[in-house]
Enzyme design. Structure first.
Site, PDB file in Angstrom:
ATOM      1  N   CYS A 263     -43.982  86.383 -19.054  1.00  0.00           N
ATOM      2  CA  CYS A 263     -42.762  87.120 -19.421  1.00  0.00           C
ATOM      3  C   CYS A 263     -41.569  86.842 -18.499  1.00  0.00           C
ATOM      4  O   CYS A 263     -40.579  86.258 -18.936  1.00  0.00           O
ATOM      5  CB  CYS A 263     -43.058  88.610 -19.448  1.00  0.00           C
ATOM      6  SG  CYS A 263     -44.224  89.022 -20.748  1.00  0.00           S
TER       7      CYS A 263
HETATM    8  N1  LIG Z   1     -48.793  88.638 -21.535  1.00  0.00           N
HETATM    9  C1  LIG Z   1     -47.976  89.661 -21.423  1.00  0.00           C
HETATM   10  O1  LIG Z   1     -48.066  90.419 -20.466  1.00  0.00           O
HETATM   11  C2  LIG Z   1     -46.921  89.958 -22.466  1.00  0.00           C
HETATM   12  C3  LIG Z   1     -46.294  91.215 -22.450  1.00  0.00           C
HETATM   13  C4  LIG Z   1     -45.345  91.506 -23.411  1.00  0.00           C
HETATM   14  C5  LIG Z   1     -44.994  90.527 -24.347  1.00  0.00           C
HETATM   15  N2  LIG Z   1     -45.594  89.307 -24.329  1.00  0.00           N
HETATM   16  C6  LIG Z   1     -45.208  88.349 -25.368  1.00  0.00           C
HETATM   17  O2  LIG Z   1     -46.236  88.329 -26.358  1.00  0.00           O
HETATM   18  C7  LIG Z   1     -46.382  87.026 -26.907  1.00  0.00           C
HETATM   19  C8  LIG Z   1     -47.805  86.551 -26.762  1.00  0.00           C
HETATM   20  O3  LIG Z   1     -48.117  86.418 -25.390  1.00  0.00           O
HETATM   21  P1  LIG Z   1     -49.604  86.419 -24.834  1.00  0.00           P
HETATM   22  O4  LIG Z   1     -49.493  86.633 -23.376  1.00  0.00           O
HETATM   23  O5  LIG Z   1     -50.482  87.328 -25.630  1.00  0.00           O
HETATM   24  O6  LIG Z   1     -50.035  84.901 -25.145  1.00  0.00           O
HETATM   25  P2  LIG Z   1     -51.525  84.301 -25.058  1.00  0.00           P
HETATM   26  O7  LIG Z   1     -51.373  82.856 -24.776  1.00  0.00           O
HETATM   27  O8  LIG Z   1     -52.392  85.129 -24.174  1.00  0.00           O
HETATM   28  O9  LIG Z   1     -52.103  84.484 -26.542  1.00  0.00           O
HETATM   29  C9  LIG Z   1     -51.546  83.890 -27.646  1.00  0.00           C
HETATM   30  C10 LIG Z   1     -52.666  83.451 -28.593  1.00  0.00           C
HETATM   31  O10 LIG Z   1     -52.040  82.949 -29.777  1.00  0.00           O
HETATM   32  C11 LIG Z   1     -52.776  81.832 -30.222  1.00  0.00           C
HETATM   33  N3  LIG Z   1     -51.914  81.036 -31.113  1.00  0.00           N
HETATM   34  C12 LIG Z   1     -50.973  80.111 -30.787  1.00  0.00           C
HETATM   35  N4  LIG Z   1     -50.382  79.653 -31.906  1.00  0.00           N
HETATM   36  C13 LIG Z   1     -50.940  80.318 -32.951  1.00  0.00           C
HETATM   37  C14 LIG Z   1     -50.733  80.295 -34.355  1.00  0.00           C
HETATM   38  N5  LIG Z   1     -49.812  79.517 -34.910  1.00  0.00           N
HETATM   39  N6  LIG Z   1     -51.505  81.087 -35.129  1.00  0.00           N
HETATM   40  C15 LIG Z   1     -52.465  81.882 -34.583  1.00  0.00           C
HETATM   41  N7  LIG Z   1     -52.691  81.954 -33.250  1.00  0.00           N
HETATM   42  C16 LIG Z   1     -51.932  81.181 -32.450  1.00  0.00           C
HETATM   43  C17 LIG Z   1     -53.210  81.125 -28.962  1.00  0.00           C
HETATM   44  O11 LIG Z   1     -54.334  80.290 -29.205  1.00  0.00           O
HETATM   45  C18 LIG Z   1     -53.527  82.311 -28.043  1.00  0.00           C
HETATM   46  O12 LIG Z   1     -54.893  82.693 -28.100  1.00  0.00           O
HETATM   47  C19 LIG Z   1     -45.341  86.165 -26.194  1.00  0.00           C
HETATM   48  O13 LIG Z   1     -44.168  86.154 -26.946  1.00  0.00           O
HETATM   49  C20 LIG Z   1     -45.111  86.921 -24.899  1.00  0.00           C
HETATM   50  O14 LIG Z   1     -43.829  86.665 -24.348  1.00  0.00           O
HETATM   51  C21 LIG Z   1     -46.563  89.009 -23.416  1.00  0.00           C
END
Ligand SMILES: NC(=O)c1ccc[n+]([C@@H]2O[C@H](COP(=O)([O-])OP(=O)(O)OC[C@H]3O[C@@H](n4cnc5c(N)ncnc54)[C@H](O)[C@@H]3O)[C@@H](O)[C@H]2O)c1
Length: 424
Positions: A263
């Site tokens: 983030c």
């Molecule tokens: N990690 C955090 O603390 C956090 C907090 C708030 C918001 N976010 C936001 O949430 C979103 C996701 O982040 P995250 O940390 O969960 O990412 P992550 O990498 O942990 O998980 C994302 C998952 O999506 C999958 N993926 C990728 N492309 C895909 C597709 N086309 N179809 C289906 N699955 C797909 C990946 O294989 C992965 O398992 C981002 O936009 C991030 O900025 C993250």
């Protein structure tokens, strides 16, 4: 919240954000399709082995046992879902926002999720993305989604935070139409204690970017002040603690080795990129980026200064780094400033050993980092020239480490005062 419902929910992306959402939807009684393009991730979930701290193996086991949670990489399982939530990554590629995964997720929905009534984007995006690029991609596929409601609801999850979880953190919701806002709010009311409705998807998108940019800018402020305070011979932690006695108008941020995770180092660029498209720079974001990005190099300079005070060069010194992930209690190595500190010390000839009980040990080995087991920490600390605390995992026995190590550089204010402990 526990009534069994016939409704089917798809959560697209089963990572740090998607898995807790899937868990909450399952708890609320929905049937949950956990769709992820990564076959390895899907196999792991089916095992069940959780890749994140906030959903345990046992939680997954229970979800799978009910038959109402299906991890899958087959988009065909999206057919017949009522609600689709998108929680896929929004990284930077060559320093610019990359919506590839968000648009691919929208296309998977538009190809397979015939009849889906509500689609919510939770991934962090620039203002206007839900209404334009995301909605356009939803219209690209085989399914007629012309009547599907589309909303944005930012994820505010703080991995590893035991107090503020998905269910009790207020959920912001803004639709691309009023009907979408109401439908999304009604859905999240079945998962979360508090839902805050805002007037549009754009307000919700920008609010999320403000939250993270606010944090980023304030951390940069205290990081820069920390450097100046050190030169002035003043303890920055004491300064922050003193300012925090003011009951209003001040919020504490602590200096540290930099910012990491998915983030803080990334989201402000989504905001500055959108702003710059209007022909204006976002000076605050640019400056904060610059200051926080330079923090690992500053930590390395401080380590060099400390070793120098002992008549030792970095080159050839044995250094034990405590923590490699970007935050305490989490194994997330993405964008971790601790890794940059370690790599910079190694580049200067330091013999660095790493202890991180939360990180994937194989991932650390792939980075070429020799690791130390947390059970051997005290012995290792005694055999080093300097211990540097980068991420304060709860497992670290601070007192015993300080008792054994010749010198400790504490970038997290976790060690008690002692002659051999140097504060940030
Ligand atoms: N990690 C955090 O603390 C956090 C907090 C708030 C918001 N976010 C936001 O949430 C979103 C996701 O982040 P995250 O940390 O969960 O990412 P992550 O990498 O942990 O998980 C994302 C998952 O999506 C999958 N993926 C990728 N492309 C895909 C597709 N086309 N179809 C289906 N699955 C797909 C990946 O294989 C992965 O398992 C981002 O936009 C991030 O900025 C993250």
């Amino acid at each position: 919240m526990s009534a069994i419902t016939e409704r089917r929910i798809a959560v697209i992306g089963q990572g740090y954000v998607g898995l807790p959402v899937a868990h909450a939807a399952h708890e609320a009684g929905y049937t949950v399709i956990g769709y992820d393009v990564d076959d390895k991730r899907v196999d792991e979930l089916a095992e069940p082995r959780s890749p994140i701290e906030d959903v345990t193996d046992d939680d997954l086991f229970k979800m799978l046992a009910t038959g109402r949670y299906l991890p899958t990489s087959d988009p065909g399982h999206l057919a017949g879902v009522d609600v689709a939530i998108v929680t896929v990554p929004t990284p930077l590629t060559a320093g610019r926002p990359d919506l590839t995964a968000v648009l691919a997720a929208a296309r998977a929905i538009s190809d397979y999720a015939r009849g889906v009534q509500l689609v919510v984007l939770e991934s962090t995006v620039a203002p206007g993305t839900t209404r334009r690029a995301f909605t356009d991609a939803l219209g690209d596929g085989q399914a007629d989604l012309s009547r599907t409601l589309v909303a944005f609801s930012p994820e505010r999850i703080d991995p590893g935070n035991a107090m503020w979880r998905f269910s009790n953190t207020p959920k912001l919701v803004g639709g691309t139409t009023n009907a979408a806002t109401f439908a999304a709010a009604a859905f999240y009311e079945t998962l979360c204690e508090t839902v805050e409705v805002v007037e549009s998807a754009e307000v919700a998108e920008m609010a999320k970017l403000l939250e993270n940019t606010y944090r980023h800018v304030n951390i940069a402020l205290v990081n820069e002040l920390g450097r100046h305070a050190h030169r002035l011979g003043i303890d920055i932690r004491a300064v922050v603690a003193a300012a925090a006695t003011k009951p209003y108008g001040f919020m504490s941020f602590q200096p540290g080795p930099g910012v990491g995770g998915h983030c803080l180092p990334i989201d402000p660029v989504y905001l500055s990129d959108a702003v710059e498209r209007t022909g204006h720079p976002f000076a605050f974001v640019d400056l904060a980026m610059q200051i926080n990005a330079a923090q690992p190099a500053y930590v390395v300079d401080r380590v060099a200064e400390l070793l120098n005070s002992q008549r030792k060069p970095v080159n050839g010194s044995r250094i034990l780094a405590l923590g490699a992930s970007y935050k305490a209690g989490s194994g997330d190595l993405r964008e971790s400033p601790a890794i940059e500190v370690i790599e910079r010390l190694r580049a200067r000839g330091g013999e660095v050993f790493v202890c991180d009980p939360h990180a994937d040990q194989l991932a650390l080995h792939r980075l070429g980092l020799p690791t130390v087991d947390v059970r051997d920490l005290v012995t290792s600390a005694a055999a080093t020239d300097l211990v540097v605390l980068l991420t304060n995992h709860p497992e670290f026995p601070h007192e015993r480490i300080a008792g054994a190590a010749p010198l400790v550089f504490d970038t997290r204010d976790a060690f008690a005062d002692a002659p051999n402990v140097v504060a940030f």
